[in-house]
Enzyme design. Structure first.
Site, PDB file in Angstrom:
ATOM      1  N   TYR A 171       0.833  -1.215   0.000  1.00  0.00           N
ATOM      2  CA  TYR A 171       0.000   0.000   0.000  1.00  0.00           C
ATOM      3  C   TYR A 171       0.865   1.262   0.000  1.00  0.00           C
ATOM      4  O   TYR A 171       0.605   2.211  -0.751  1.00  0.00           O
ATOM      5  CB  TYR A 171      -0.904  -0.052   1.229  1.00  0.00           C
ATOM      6  CG  TYR A 171      -1.827   1.119   1.419  1.00  0.00           C
ATOM      7  CD1 TYR A 171      -2.959   1.278   0.626  1.00  0.00           C
ATOM      8  CD2 TYR A 171      -1.591   2.054   2.430  1.00  0.00           C
ATOM      9  CE1 TYR A 171      -3.829   2.340   0.827  1.00  0.00           C
ATOM     10  CE2 TYR A 171      -2.457   3.115   2.639  1.00  0.00           C
ATOM     11  CZ  TYR A 171      -3.575   3.267   1.834  1.00  0.00           C
ATOM     12  OH  TYR A 171      -4.428   4.318   2.039  1.00  0.00           O
ATOM     13  N   LYS A 175       0.860   4.071  -2.905  1.00  0.00           N
ATOM     14  CA  LYS A 175       0.484   5.453  -2.607  1.00  0.00           C
ATOM     15  C   LYS A 175       1.647   6.422  -2.849  1.00  0.00           C
ATOM     16  O   LYS A 175       1.426   7.585  -3.212  1.00  0.00           O
ATOM     17  CB  LYS A 175      -0.009   5.553  -1.162  1.00  0.00           C
ATOM     18  CG  LYS A 175      -1.356   4.871  -0.923  1.00  0.00           C
ATOM     19  CD  LYS A 175      -2.444   5.427  -1.829  1.00  0.00           C
ATOM     20  CE  LYS A 175      -3.840   4.975  -1.415  1.00  0.00           C
ATOM     21  NZ  LYS A 175      -4.892   5.505  -2.322  1.00  0.00           N
TER      22      LYS A 175
END
Length: 304
Positions: A171, A175
């Protein structure tokens, strides 16, 4: 309702719940026509039954607004194209793309599977690029035809992408990529009348509540009075970034939580020590120590 977004058409991905739902309702309240996209993956990516997007559309229409549902997978190339065409076919134009959709597959890097890595990189990073690519194709064609384009892309990064987050390496990488993609796209799209910005929000959603990542540990429960972690607190900045008033702002990443808004200050060139010739490896220890000693210490990784 107000008229800040009157006449503008907005796509919000992942808009069935959480932040996306809050954004869709806020855009509609500001006068926009909204495409409510929701592929409805569960927290682990499996289909979770009937999409809640219709409920969001019903709420918008009940308040006097206009909205349609799109159920395409944002990380599927053809699906992303259909998403953009939903706006063009339903409302005749597109002005704002809010890339919000995503899910988690949390695990420490030492035990993360290939599937867990690929799934998160796909839905977040490709799920931002594919809709942006098809939207920009439309806007570029409009600009080349001599039409005035005043378009907006608002991407969704994360504090995990800016600082890292223990147990969320997939993640965080996705991001971080979105933050860099935002800066890249802003530079490339400016000539066509498109601004591109990103937010790094902190809010209580089904992704953060019960998530294994270290960032989830900072999510406060609502207290009496102002609920600082309500998703609705993030949406006003997103609506403003989608408005005509934000035309001078592009290539920026904003952190937003509760009533707080800040500008994230990203990578930049640091102090340089120049020998004027090739270094010998044995010389570089003191050089690196001097560079680190004169630099601002990095903000700690979440959970470290």
């Amino acid at each position: 309702m107000n008229d800040m977004l009157e006449g503008r058409v907005v796509i919000v991905t992942g808009a069935g719940r959480g932040l996306g739902r809050a954004h869709a309702l806020a855009f509609a309240a500001a006068g926009a026509k909204v495409v409510v996209n929701d592929f409805d993956p569960g927290k682990d990516g499996r289909p979770a039954g009937e999409s809640p997007a219709e409920q969001v559309v019903d709420a918008i229409r009940a308040a006097g607004g206009e909205a349609v549902v799109n159920g395409d997978d944002i990380a599927d190339w053809d699906g992303a194209e259909r998403l953009v065409n939903t706006a063009l076919d339903g409302f005749g134009r597109l002005d704002v793309l809010v890339n919000n959709g995503g899910f988690l597959r949390d695990r420490m890097l030492a035990t993360m599977s290939e599937e867990e890595w690929d799934a998160v990189i796909r839905v977040h990073l490709k799920g931002h690029f594919a809709p942006m690519r098809h939207a920009s194709t439309y806007w570029r064609a409009q600009a080349k035809a001599g039409n005035t384009v005043d378009a907006r892309v608002i991407n969704t990064s994360s504090g995990a992408g800016l600082l890292g987050s223990i147990g969320q390496g997939n993640y965080a990488a996705a991001k971080a990529g979105i933050a860099a993609l935002t800066i890249q796209a802003a530079a490339e799209f400016a000539r066509y009348g498109i601004t591109v910005n990103a937010i790094a929000p902190a809010a209580r959603t089904r992704m953060t509540v019960g998530a294994g990542g270290a960032m989830a540990e900072t999510m406060a429960a609502p207290e009496e009075g102002f609920d600082a972690m309500a998703p609705e607190n993030v949406s006003p900045l997103v609506v403003w970034l989608g408005s005509a008033a934000s035309a001078h702002v592009t290539g920026r990443v904003f952190e937003v939580e509760g009533g707080k808004v800040s500008l994230a200050d990203g990578w930049r060139h640091g102090t340089v020590i120049d020998k004027g010739a090739r270094w010998d490896p044995q010389e570089l220890g003191p050089v690196v120590d001097e560079l680190i000693g004169g630099a601002v210490p990095p903000t700690p990784v979440y959970g470290a």
